[in-house]
Write an enzyme that holds these catalytic residues in place. Structure first.
Site, PDB file in Angstrom:
ATOM      1  N   ASP A  60       0.885  -1.165   0.000  1.00  0.00           N
ATOM      2  CA  ASP A  60       0.000   0.000   0.000  1.00  0.00           C
ATOM      3  C   ASP A  60       0.922   1.214   0.000  1.00  0.00           C
ATOM      4  O   ASP A  60       1.637   1.463   0.983  1.00  0.00           O
ATOM      5  CB  ASP A  60      -0.873  -0.022   1.260  1.00  0.00           C
ATOM      6  CG  ASP A  60      -1.820   1.180   1.333  1.00  0.00           C
ATOM      7  OD1 ASP A  60      -1.606   2.168   0.599  1.00  0.00           O
ATOM      8  OD2 ASP A  60      -2.761   1.127   2.133  1.00  0.00           O
ATOM      9  N   ALA A  88       0.615   4.408  -9.058  1.00  0.00           N
ATOM     10  CA  ALA A  88      -0.520   4.040  -8.184  1.00  0.00           C
ATOM     11  C   ALA A  88      -1.353   5.277  -7.880  1.00  0.00           C
ATOM     12  O   ALA A  88      -0.811   6.334  -7.562  1.00  0.00           O
ATOM     13  CB  ALA A  88      -0.001   3.428  -6.879  1.00  0.00           C
ATOM     14  N   GLY A  89      -2.652   5.134  -8.004  1.00  0.00           N
ATOM     15  CA  GLY A  89      -3.491   6.303  -7.731  1.00  0.00           C
ATOM     16  C   GLY A  89      -4.942   5.929  -7.580  1.00  0.00           C
ATOM     17  O   GLY A  89      -5.388   4.856  -7.985  1.00  0.00           O
ATOM     18  N   TYR A 152      -8.577  15.209  -5.689  1.00  0.00           N
ATOM     19  CA  TYR A 152      -7.751  14.532  -6.699  1.00  0.00           C
ATOM     20  C   TYR A 152      -6.849  15.552  -7.394  1.00  0.00           C
ATOM     21  O   TYR A 152      -5.634  15.340  -7.521  1.00  0.00           O
ATOM     22  CB  TYR A 152      -8.674  13.842  -7.715  1.00  0.00           C
ATOM     23  CG  TYR A 152      -7.960  13.104  -8.831  1.00  0.00           C
ATOM     24  CD1 TYR A 152      -7.347  11.879  -8.594  1.00  0.00           C
ATOM     25  CD2 TYR A 152      -7.922  13.632 -10.120  1.00  0.00           C
ATOM     26  CE1 TYR A 152      -6.710  11.197  -9.615  1.00  0.00           C
ATOM     27  CE2 TYR A 152      -7.293  12.956 -11.147  1.00  0.00           C
ATOM     28  CZ  TYR A 152      -6.685  11.738 -10.911  1.00  0.00           C
ATOM     29  OH  TYR A 152      -6.043  11.073 -11.917  1.00  0.00           O
ATOM     30  N   ALA A 154      -5.915  18.404  -6.310  1.00  0.00           N
ATOM     31  CA  ALA A 154      -4.912  18.898  -5.353  1.00  0.00           C
ATOM     32  C   ALA A 154      -3.744  17.921  -5.259  1.00  0.00           C
ATOM     33  O   ALA A 154      -2.576  18.322  -5.272  1.00  0.00           O
ATOM     34  CB  ALA A 154      -5.562  19.091  -3.983  1.00  0.00           C
ATOM     35  N   SER A 155      -4.053  16.612  -5.202  1.00  0.00           N
ATOM     36  CA  SER A 155      -2.973  15.617  -5.069  1.00  0.00           C
ATOM     37  C   SER A 155      -2.097  15.584  -6.320  1.00  0.00           C
ATOM     38  O   SER A 155      -0.884  15.398  -6.243  1.00  0.00           O
ATOM     39  CB  SER A 155      -3.562  14.228  -4.796  1.00  0.00           C
ATOM     40  OG  SER A 155      -4.219  13.712  -5.947  1.00  0.00           O
ATOM     41  N   LYS A 156      -2.722  15.790  -7.486  1.00  0.00           N
ATOM     42  CA  LYS A 156      -1.947  15.740  -8.738  1.00  0.00           C
ATOM     43  C   LYS A 156      -1.153  17.034  -8.933  1.00  0.00           C
ATOM     44  O   LYS A 156      -0.055  17.009  -9.465  1.00  0.00           O
ATOM     45  CB  LYS A 156      -2.886  15.474  -9.926  1.00  0.00           C
ATOM     46  CG  LYS A 156      -3.544  14.090  -9.883  1.00  0.00           C
ATOM     47  CD  LYS A 156      -2.520  12.963  -9.939  1.00  0.00           C
ATOM     48  CE  LYS A 156      -3.143  11.588 -10.073  1.00  0.00           C
ATOM     49  NZ  LYS A 156      -2.150  10.500 -10.149  1.00  0.00           N
TER      50      LYS A 156
HETATM   51  N1  NAP Z   1      -7.666   6.464 -16.260  1.00  0.00           N
HETATM   52  C1  NAP Z   1      -7.639   7.767 -16.398  1.00  0.00           C
HETATM   53  O1  NAP Z   1      -8.544   8.367 -17.024  1.00  0.00           O
HETATM   54  C2  NAP Z   1      -6.518   8.576 -15.827  1.00  0.00           C
HETATM   55  C3  NAP Z   1      -6.381   9.904 -16.241  1.00  0.00           C
HETATM   56  C4  NAP Z   1      -5.363  10.681 -15.719  1.00  0.00           C
HETATM   57  C5  NAP Z   1      -4.473  10.128 -14.804  1.00  0.00           C
HETATM   58  N2  NAP Z   1      -4.614   8.835 -14.403  1.00  0.00           N
HETATM   59  C6  NAP Z   1      -3.671   8.325 -13.412  1.00  0.00           C
HETATM   60  O2  NAP Z   1      -3.085   7.134 -13.880  1.00  0.00           O
HETATM   61  C7  NAP Z   1      -2.723   6.307 -12.771  1.00  0.00           C
HETATM   62  C8  NAP Z   1      -3.263   4.912 -13.013  1.00  0.00           C
HETATM   63  O3  NAP Z   1      -4.676   4.983 -13.091  1.00  0.00           O
HETATM   64  P1  NAP Z   1      -5.569   3.878 -13.816  1.00  0.00           P
HETATM   65  O4  NAP Z   1      -6.510   4.609 -14.668  1.00  0.00           O
HETATM   66  O5  NAP Z   1      -4.743   2.791 -14.372  1.00  0.00           O
HETATM   67  O6  NAP Z   1      -6.417   3.370 -12.539  1.00  0.00           O
HETATM   68  P2  NAP Z   1      -6.855   1.898 -12.090  1.00  0.00           P
HETATM   69  O7  NAP Z   1      -7.168   1.056 -13.253  1.00  0.00           O
HETATM   70  O8  NAP Z   1      -7.884   2.122 -11.034  1.00  0.00           O
HETATM   71  O9  NAP Z   1      -5.519   1.354 -11.412  1.00  0.00           O
HETATM   72  C9  NAP Z   1      -5.001   1.972 -10.268  1.00  0.00           C
HETATM   73  C10 NAP Z   1      -3.817   1.176  -9.769  1.00  0.00           C
HETATM   74  O10 NAP Z   1      -3.315   1.799  -8.573  1.00  0.00           O
HETATM   75  C11 NAP Z   1      -3.270   0.816  -7.547  1.00  0.00           C
HETATM   76  N3  NAP Z   1      -3.470   1.441  -6.254  1.00  0.00           N
HETATM   77  C12 NAP Z   1      -4.528   2.181  -5.843  1.00  0.00           C
HETATM   78  N4  NAP Z   1      -4.360   2.541  -4.569  1.00  0.00           N
HETATM   79  C13 NAP Z   1      -3.174   1.992  -4.154  1.00  0.00           C
HETATM   80  C14 NAP Z   1      -2.461   1.993  -2.938  1.00  0.00           C
HETATM   81  N5  NAP Z   1      -2.914   2.616  -1.847  1.00  0.00           N
HETATM   82  N6  NAP Z   1      -1.275   1.329  -2.876  1.00  0.00           N
HETATM   83  C15 NAP Z   1      -0.808   0.675  -3.976  1.00  0.00           C
HETATM   84  N7  NAP Z   1      -1.439   0.645  -5.154  1.00  0.00           N
HETATM   85  C16 NAP Z   1      -2.616   1.298  -5.243  1.00  0.00           C
HETATM   86  C17 NAP Z   1      -4.352  -0.188  -7.898  1.00  0.00           C
HETATM   87  O11 NAP Z   1      -4.046  -1.475  -7.372  1.00  0.00           O
HETATM   88  P3  NAP Z   1      -4.673  -2.111  -6.045  1.00  0.00           P
HETATM   89  O12 NAP Z   1      -6.105  -1.706  -5.981  1.00  0.00           O
HETATM   90  O13 NAP Z   1      -4.434  -3.578  -6.253  1.00  0.00           O
HETATM   91  O14 NAP Z   1      -3.842  -1.565  -4.926  1.00  0.00           O
HETATM   92  C18 NAP Z   1      -4.210  -0.250  -9.420  1.00  0.00           C
HETATM   93  O15 NAP Z   1      -3.176  -1.136  -9.763  1.00  0.00           O
HETATM   94  C19 NAP Z   1      -3.321   6.983 -11.524  1.00  0.00           C
HETATM   95  O16 NAP Z   1      -2.323   7.683 -10.844  1.00  0.00           O
HETATM   96  C20 NAP Z   1      -4.348   7.932 -12.104  1.00  0.00           C
HETATM   97  O17 NAP Z   1      -4.578   9.041 -11.284  1.00  0.00           O
HETATM   98  C21 NAP Z   1      -5.621   8.050 -14.906  1.00  0.00           C
END
Ligand code: NAP
Length: 264
Positions: A60, A88-89, A152, A154-156
């Site tokens: 985590d 991770a996010g 969100y 703010a964190s980014k």
């Molecule tokens: N998809 C979009 O539209 C989008 C757009 C802009 C930016 N992003 C950014 O891209 C990144 C990946 O997003 P995604 O779209 O691939 O999301 P996703 O499919 O929900 O995957 C998120 C990943 O982060 C892991 N995670 C979440 N909380 C965690 C924690 N506390 N510790 C360790 N791992 C954690 C999850 O795994 P577990 O649940 O197994 O821990 C999962 O592997 C994020 O930072 C997100 O903000 C995404």
């Protein structure tokens, strides 16, 4: 990236999992981290099938000890770290005034921002040894305000401030810092996004079929990391928005509002 040791957080699904698959095909050695070990192992199996050496670490990223363990796992298995992808996010979908419990915002900050800080802190001594690569997966919400995303965004924005500052401190060290700003990408992030009651919203309000594919997104990230690019703003709307923000910021606010209302 052949034979490079790449640590990817949040590799159990979405962008992180696809990055792992694409880097495995390029011959990287992978250290994959997330909380859900069975899902992580399934991604590891796919990567091993393309010939990659892979270690999966249940972690985590909101917990510093876990981030230390991710890096220790990489060093134990491969003796070095060439790249850290802070991916991770978690997201949210709730207007600020509807949120009942502000711990939602604290958790998002802890995972998205402090998770990247912890992992970077523990990987940096090894990245200095290899002249390695630091990568932050931010969001367009890291560069502009977005309604329903106060915590969100703010964190980014915090990630951007941290990595842009660190890049200057690392000048001359050989370690590069690449920031990635995706728009909407078709993953499960929105189903899992936290609603006003603190629970996942479960149904994505975005037209997932019309947004960037996860494969395309990961391809662009891999290319940017290979070239040690400073930053990638992933959509034309995002790039245009950054320029427009200098001239007509309220117009960019309207574009952001419309994107959320229309879900695309
Ligand atoms: N998809 C979009 O539209 C989008 C757009 C802009 C930016 N992003 C950014 O891209 C990144 C990946 O997003 P995604 O779209 O691939 O999301 P996703 O499919 O929900 O995957 C998120 C990943 O982060 C892991 N995670 C979440 N909380 C965690 C924690 N506390 N510790 C360790 N791992 C954690 C999850 O795994 P577990 O649940 O197994 O821990 C999962 O592997 C994020 O930072 C997100 O903000 C995404």
């Amino acid at each position: 990236m052949k034979d490079n040791v790449v640590v990817i957080t949040g590799a159990s699904k979405g962008i992180g999992a696809e990055l792992a698959r694409q880097l495995a095909a390029k011959g990287a050695k992978l250290v994959l981290a997330a909380r859900n070990l069975p899902e992580l192992e399934a991604v590891a199996v796919e990567c091993r099938a393309s010939g990659a050496a892979v270690v999966a670490v249940k972690a985590d990223v909101a917990v510093e000890r876990d981030c230390q363990a991710i890096v220790a796992g990489a060093v134990l298995a491969f003796g070095r770290v060439d790249a850290l992808v802070n991916n991770a996010g978690m997201s949210m979908w709730a207007r600020f005034e509807e949120i009942r419990d502000l711990s939602v915002l604290e958790r998002i900050m802890q995972v998205n921002y402090m998770g990247a800080v912890y992992c970077t802190r523990h990987a940096l001594p090894y990245l200095r040894e290899t002249g390695g690569r630091l990568v932050g997966i931010s969001s367009l919400a890291g560069r502009t305000g977005v309604p329903t995303r106060t915590g969100y965004a703010a964190s980014k924005h915090a990630m951007t401030g941290f990595f842009d500052s660190l890049r200057i401190e690392l000048e001359g060290s050989g370690v590069s810092v690449t920031m990635i700003y995706p728009g909407f990408v078709a993953t499960g992030i929105r189903e899992n996004a936290t609603g006003p009651d603190g629970l996942p919203i479960l149904v994505s309000p975005v037209r997932e079929g019309e947004v960037m594919s996860v494969q395309d997104c990961a391809r662009r990230i891999v290319r940017a990391v290979e070239r040690r690019e400073r930053e990638v703003v992933m959509t034309a709307r995002g790039r245009m928005g950054l320029w427009l923000k200098l001239l007509a910021p309220s117009l960019v606010d309207r574009i952001a509002r419309r994107a959320i209302e229309r879900g695309q």
